[in-house]
Design an enzyme around this catalytic site. Structure first.
Site, PDB file in Angstrom:
ATOM      1  N   ASP A 153      36.236 -10.039  13.354  1.00 51.80           N
ATOM      2  CA  ASP A 153      35.327 -10.372  12.259  1.00 51.80           C
ATOM      3  C   ASP A 153      35.333  -9.220  11.266  1.00 51.80           C
ATOM      4  O   ASP A 153      34.921  -8.108  11.587  1.00 51.80           O
ATOM      5  CB  ASP A 153      33.914 -10.587  12.821  1.00 51.80           C
ATOM      6  CG  ASP A 153      32.960 -11.154  11.775  1.00 51.80           C
ATOM      7  OD1 ASP A 153      33.404 -11.405  10.641  1.00 51.80           O
ATOM      8  OD2 ASP A 153      31.778 -11.336  12.100  1.00 51.80           O
ATOM      9  N   ASP A 158      37.916 -14.447   6.721  1.00 51.48           N
ATOM     10  CA  ASP A 158      37.628 -13.107   7.237  1.00 51.48           C
ATOM     11  C   ASP A 158      37.419 -13.050   8.743  1.00 51.48           C
ATOM     12  O   ASP A 158      36.837 -12.085   9.250  1.00 51.48           O
ATOM     13  CB  ASP A 158      36.400 -12.523   6.528  1.00 51.48           C
ATOM     14  CG  ASP A 158      35.139 -13.328   6.774  1.00 51.48           C
ATOM     15  OD1 ASP A 158      35.243 -14.464   7.287  1.00 51.48           O
ATOM     16  OD2 ASP A 158      34.046 -12.827   6.460  1.00 51.48           O
ATOM     17  N   GLU A 159      37.895 -14.048   9.483  1.00 50.99           N
ATOM     18  CA  GLU A 159      37.768 -13.969  10.933  1.00 50.99           C
ATOM     19  C   GLU A 159      38.863 -14.778  11.613  1.00 50.99           C
ATOM     20  O   GLU A 159      39.417 -15.719  11.043  1.00 50.99           O
ATOM     21  CB  GLU A 159      36.387 -14.423  11.413  1.00 50.99           C
ATOM     22  CG  GLU A 159      36.027 -15.841  11.067  1.00 50.99           C
ATOM     23  CD  GLU A 159      34.653 -16.223  11.588  1.00 50.99           C
ATOM     24  OE1 GLU A 159      34.340 -15.918  12.755  1.00 50.99           O
ATOM     25  OE2 GLU A 159      33.891 -16.850  10.832  1.00 50.99           O
TER      26      GLU A 159
END
Length: 396
Positions: free
Chosen positions: A16, A112-113
């Site tokens: 993350d 973003d993860e």
């Protein structure tokens, strides 16, 4: 790979990126490091919404989805910049390149993860060292911080990555679930929002532990199939594999139609967009997805193609929202030449249970009603097939 995973305990990492948009802005402009920073859709509007904020801003009580006006009252020195989606996409691609240099078993979840199955490249014995190496490479090569959770399944890995931010690495074992997760309020469990929390509270379920041991029939009656999945997760059970191909499936969902006659009037195009948006919304509902990029395709009578898109901050999945944005794009970019084909696509998809709703007091009740109806239509579609329900339109 499948045999190795079956023979050995799975080791799943969830990566993350910490305060991703703000971190990218700070990496791109070192003068922004160390100061309270927020990315907002319209920095000149005090009612604009913060898309993300730096940890320096969070120290003042500033948080994502807060209005600029509220944030400024808490932190008068807050520096606000507009979003730069293309830059964020480029940096996201660079992060995933680093991950794929270790293994092909990488499943991007959003910009973003990602989940990474590291079972065959070190397993649990070397998991922490591997996570630390990945974390430091991303920090040193891209100047971006991230947190990593390590666990035997996706749910626990996602939960672990939230436990220590920024730049944290956390291992969460299934045997630790009762001690570490069960005492927590249900709202702190990944996949449970305010509405689900209210339903669980109404049934006397306030903690993750109470959800884990509740009567199965009670949970199913309360929350349906999703309730059964949540109860399994509350017990630390999640059998979903890391699926690299799923990211490709989730990139976009679209629909297009070749017209029986070339269209030259706006009023003739509107119902076409409504029908296309409804088809896309149905497919999104079946997969429980939403997206932030809406694109339209226009093919003219001379076979020239035009594609235009708009990226928004709040993911959409309802036909009305998709139609509205598609028509805005069409009105802006149609050159008034005869049209042979029209198409609508929703891209940059995420699972709906990963959405952060940006609701106001004015639209909360309406969106909640629409979501419940959408869930009903999705359930009926699953059971009886597409086309069983058709939406009726009324003129007000």
């Amino acid at each position: 790979m499948t045999d190795l995973i079956a023979a050995n305990p799975r080791v799943i990492m969830h990566l993350d990126m910490n305060s991703f948009f703000a971190s990218v802005e700070q990496a791109a402009n070192p003068a922004l490091k160390g100061i309270p920073l927020a990315v907002a859709g319209n920095p000149k509007e005090r009612r604009g919404i913060l898309v993300t904020c730096s940890y320096e801003a969070r120290a003042f009580g500033v948080y994502t989805t807060m209005t600029i006006g509220e944030a400024k009252r808490l932190c008068p020195n807050l520096h606000i910049v507009p979003p730069r989606h293309e830059l964020y996409r480029q940096m996201s691609d660079s992060v995933f390149e680093v991950l794929r240099s270790y293994t092909e078993w990488v499943e991007p979840v959003s910009i973003d993860e990602a989940y990474i199955d590291t079972t065959e490249i070190g397993g649990l014995t070397h998991a922490y060292e591997l996570a630390r190496e990945i974390q430091m490479r991303i920090f040193q090569e891209l100047d971006l911080p991230c947190s990593i959770g390590i666990a035997p399944n996706k749910f626990l890995a996602k939960t672990a990555s939230d436990m220590k931010k920024p730049m944290g690495i956390t291992i969460l074992r299934k045997r630790e679930v009762a001690r570490k997760l069960w005492p927590l309020p249900v709202l702190e469990m990944h996949g449970i929002g305010k509405r689900t929390e209210e339903k669980l509270h109404s049934a006397g379920i306030h903690t993750i532990g109470e959800l884990a041991v509740a009567e199965k029939l009670k949970i199913e009656a309360l929350l349906g199939k999703n309730g059964m999945r949540l109860q399994q997760c509350a017990n630390g059970v999640d059998t979903r594999p890391v699926d690299p191909e799923r990211a490709d499936e989730r990139k976009s969902i679209g629909s297009s139609t070749t017209l029986p006659v070339d269209l030259t009037e706006m009023e003739d195009c509107i119902p076409i967009f409504e029908r296309l948006a409804a088809k896309v919304a149905t497919r999104l509902a079946v997969k429980s997805l939403a997206g932030v990029t809406i694109s339209i395709q226009i093919r003219y009578a001379d076979w020239q193609n035009t594609t235009r898109s708009r990226t928004i901050h709040q993911p959409v999945y309802l036909a009305e929202d998709i139609t509205k944005i598609a028509l805005e794009l069409f009105r802006r970019h149609w050159n008034n030449e005869p049209i042979r084909l029209l198409g609508v696509t929703v891209g940059n998809l995420i699972e709906r249970n990963e959405m952060v709703e940006q609701l106001t007091f004015d639209n909360f009740e309406q969106q909640e009603k629409e979501y419940q109806m959408d869930q009903l239509v999705s359930s009926l579609t699953d059971r009886f097939g597409e086309g069983v329900i058709k939406k009726g339109w009324t003129n007000k």
